[in-house]
Every structure is written in structure tokens, then in C-alpha cells.
Design a protein around this motif. Structure first.
Motif, mmCIF file in Angstrom:
data_model
loop_
_atom_site.group_PDB
_atom_site.id
_atom_site.type_symbol
_atom_site.label_atom_id
_atom_site.label_comp_id
_atom_site.label_asym_id
_atom_site.label_seq_id
_atom_site.Cartn_x
_atom_site.Cartn_y
_atom_site.Cartn_z
ATOM 1 N N PHE A 8 8.926 -39.137 -17.571
ATOM 2 C CA PHE A 8 9.608 -37.876 -17.848
ATOM 3 C C PHE A 8 10.286 -37.970 -19.213
ATOM 4 C CE2 PHE A 8 9.360 -38.392 -13.298
ATOM 5 C CZ PHE A 8 9.075 -37.129 -12.811
ATOM 6 N N MET A 9 10.691 -36.817 -19.729
ATOM 7 C CA MET A 9 11.461 -36.778 -20.966
ATOM 8 C C MET A 9 12.566 -35.742 -20.843
ATOM 9 S SD MET A 9 8.761 -37.022 -24.153
ATOM 10 C CE MET A 9 10.094 -37.323 -25.337
ATOM 11 N N GLU A 10 13.654 -35.977 -21.543
ATOM 12 C CA GLU A 10 14.699 -34.973 -21.716
ATOM 13 C C GLU A 10 14.579 -34.502 -23.157
ATOM 14 O OE1 GLU A 10 18.294 -36.975 -20.780
ATOM 15 O OE2 GLU A 10 17.981 -36.895 -18.618
ATOM 16 N N VAL A 11 13.951 -33.362 -23.351
ATOM 17 C CA VAL A 11 13.582 -32.983 -24.706
ATOM 18 C C VAL A 11 13.393 -31.478 -24.812
ATOM 19 C CG1 VAL A 11 11.093 -33.217 -24.294
ATOM 20 C CG2 VAL A 11 11.988 -33.593 -26.595
ATOM 21 N N ASP A 12 13.605 -30.971 -26.005
ATOM 22 C CA ASP A 12 13.252 -29.592 -26.330
ATOM 23 C C ASP A 12 11.788 -29.635 -26.768
ATOM 24 O OD1 ASP A 12 12.745 -27.158 -27.570
ATOM 25 O OD2 ASP A 12 14.769 -26.981 -28.385
ATOM 26 N N VAL A 13 10.894 -29.254 -25.880
ATOM 27 C CA VAL A 13 9.459 -29.406 -26.142
ATOM 28 C C VAL A 13 9.026 -28.594 -27.357
ATOM 29 C CG1 VAL A 13 7.140 -29.182 -25.190
ATOM 30 C CG2 VAL A 13 9.035 -29.831 -23.697
#
Length: 288
Positions: free
Chosen positions: A196-201
Motif C-alpha cells: 500500500f501507499m499513503e500518497v496523492d496519486v
């Protein structure tokens, strides 16, 4: 399709597979289908080699266990025979380590992970694969938010950027279990956790200069281009058009061509007809 979003402050937590899908296509569902297509192509490139290595690994492991047990047993009966069995067991263990090291070296260019390796793709010129590589290029940087997985008790475990250095990095966004089993992480062997990522795609797409496709997958069946692509194919040059199984071989090559060119392959009946037409042409040309 289940969407993995959990809002946490500024960014959203999203499955890396879905991040990849958005890099490939503006329609997330289409992007996922493209990932699956790319993954099938990657798997086809390495499947036979992996199968051979896996069989050798299982055989060497079996012999190691047999001779190790024999060494332990024989040492109490005949010390000399026990030592011989022990030496053979050590040799088998060395073979096991050698096989694992070889597969690791194929992915990372050596036993140590130094720099990103060229990724394996069925068609590196595929725009979808190129967009996927733009994502991996960002993930290879220390400045990019790290991907992570959750342990069984829910704790986040961040992965090093070197996880994306390997030639089989596509496995990290694939749900194909066979391809995921082929992936070796920088440390240890086998890694199949969902990342998973915590990101502004959207911001990451802009930063990577990716160009997600907005059109649907091409549906037309371009027989001429498909047939022309097979003219210089090694399998076609060696093909006996009258031999049993030749039509099945040509069907498979045609199917692979359509997928590698982001076209939906025709049905089995249509592919069989195309293959028959190609075989007829080969017979006529060779009869001259």
C-alpha cells in the motif's frame, strides 16, 4: 471492484496495485486489466526457466534431507559411511544455495542489490508498460513515500526502495500467484505481501510525467499485422506446417501478439481460422 481507500490526513492509503492502475489508465478498472495483461506477459517470459529451477531446487532439497538423515543414522553404525553421507548432504545443500543465489542474481544482477535492473516485459515498448515503469522509477527513489504492508497484527512495515530494483518488480502489483512466487525481495527469499501507499496519486503521476491512457482497449482484430509479425519468428521458420500441433502453436503465437499489442485477442474459433490461413500460406510458399 473493491477499492482500498482509507483516508489518513493529507493523503489516502491505497493499494499499490491501484496506484499502478491509475498510472496506466484514467479508468481504474481498465488499468487493472492492463496490469493483469502485462503480468501474464512477464510470467510467460520466465515461466519455463523458473519451472526448471524450481524442479532442480526440490530435487536437491530432497537429496539433502535424505543424505542428512542417512549421515545422522549411519554415524552410529559405520562412522566412515556416515561421513560420506554427510559430505554428499553438504554438497546437496550447496546446490540448493546455488540455485537460490542464481535466481536472485537474475533479478538483481548479483547477490547484492546495487542499482535498478532492466525490468522484464513481454513488450517493453508497450505504452502501459512504460507508464508502469515511470511509477517504479519514482518508487526507486528515497524521496518518494515508501510503500508498506501490514503485519498480521496490523502494524505497518515499510519496504525499502530496493524492492523495486529487481527485474521482476511487476510481481509487486500483480495478483497472479505464480508470478508473485517468483519474486525475491532484496533480503530473504519470497515475498508476496500486498503493498500500500499513503500518497496523492495524481501528484505522483504528474511528478513521474506519466501519461495514463484515456481510451478503451483496442477491440479490432488486425489480422494483417498479426500475420506479418510472425514472418521472421524463429518458431515459424522451424515449423513443419504438416506436423500435428502446428496449428495450436500458431494460435498461441497469434494470441500472444494481440495481447502484447494491447488488443483483445479473437475467440478460439477466429484464432483457429487465422492459424489455418497462415499454415496454408506457409505450405504454398514452401511447395514452390
Amino acid at each position: 471492484m473493491k477499492n482500498e481507500f482509507i483516508t489518513e490526513g493529507k493523503f489516502s492509503t491505497i493499494a499499490l496495485r491501484l496506484v499502478a492502475a491509475r498510472f496506466i489508465h484514467k479508468n481504474e478498472d481498465e488499468g487493472v486489466l492492463e496490469i493483469d495483461r502485462i503480468a501474464r506477459g512477464v510470467r510467460s517470459q520466465v515461466a519455463m526457466q523458473y519451472l526448471i529451477l524450481w524442479a532442480a531446487l526440490m530435487l536437491a532439497t530432497s537429496f539433502f534431507l535424505i543424505f542428512a538423515l542417512a549421515a545422522i543414522t549411519l554415524v552410529f553404525v559405520n562412522e566412515e559411511y556416515g561421513h560420506v553421507a554427510g559430505v554428499i548432504a553438504l554438497l546437496q545443500f550447496a546446490i540448493v544455495i546455488g540455485i537460490l543465489s542464481y535466481w536472485r542474481s537474475l533479478q538483481y544482477g548479483g547477490l547484492t542489490v546495487g542499482k535498478p535492473q532492466p525490468a522484464i516485459y513481454a513488450n517493453p515498448e508497450d505504452p502501459a508498460a512504460q507508464n508502469l515503469e515511470r511509477l517504479f522509477t519514482e518508487l526507486q527513489k528515497e524521496s518518494t513515500p515508501r510503500a508498506f504492508y501490514r503485519s498480521r497484527n496490523g502494524v505497518k512495515r515499510y519496504v525499502d526502495e530496493r524492492y523495486f530494483f529487481g527485474a521482476l518488480r511487476v510481481a509487486l502489483v500483480s495478483k497472479n500467484p505464480e508470478l508473485r512466487d517468483m519474486f525475491f525481495p532484496p533480503i530473504g527469499v519470497w515475498f508476496s505481501r500486498e503493498l500500500f501507499m499513503e500518497v496523492d496519486v495524481s501528484a505522483l503521476i504528474v511528478k513521474a510525467k506519466a501519461k495514463p491512457n484515456a481510451a478503451g482497449v483496442k477491440k479490432t482484430y488486425d489480422y494483417t499485422d498479426a500475420a506479418m509479425s510472425l514472418i521472421e519468428h524463429p518458431a515459424i521458420r522451424e515449423l513443419d506446417p504438416n506436423k500435428r500441433g502446428s496449428q495450436m502453436l500458431v494460435k498461441g503465437l497469434l494470441h500472444d501478439w494481440y495481447e502484447s499489442n494491447r488488443q483483445t485477442p479473437p475467440g478460439e474459433t477466429q484464432l483457429a481460422l487465422y492459424a489455418k490461413m497462415i499454415l496454408d500460406v506457409i505450405r504454398k510458399n514452401r511447395a514452390r
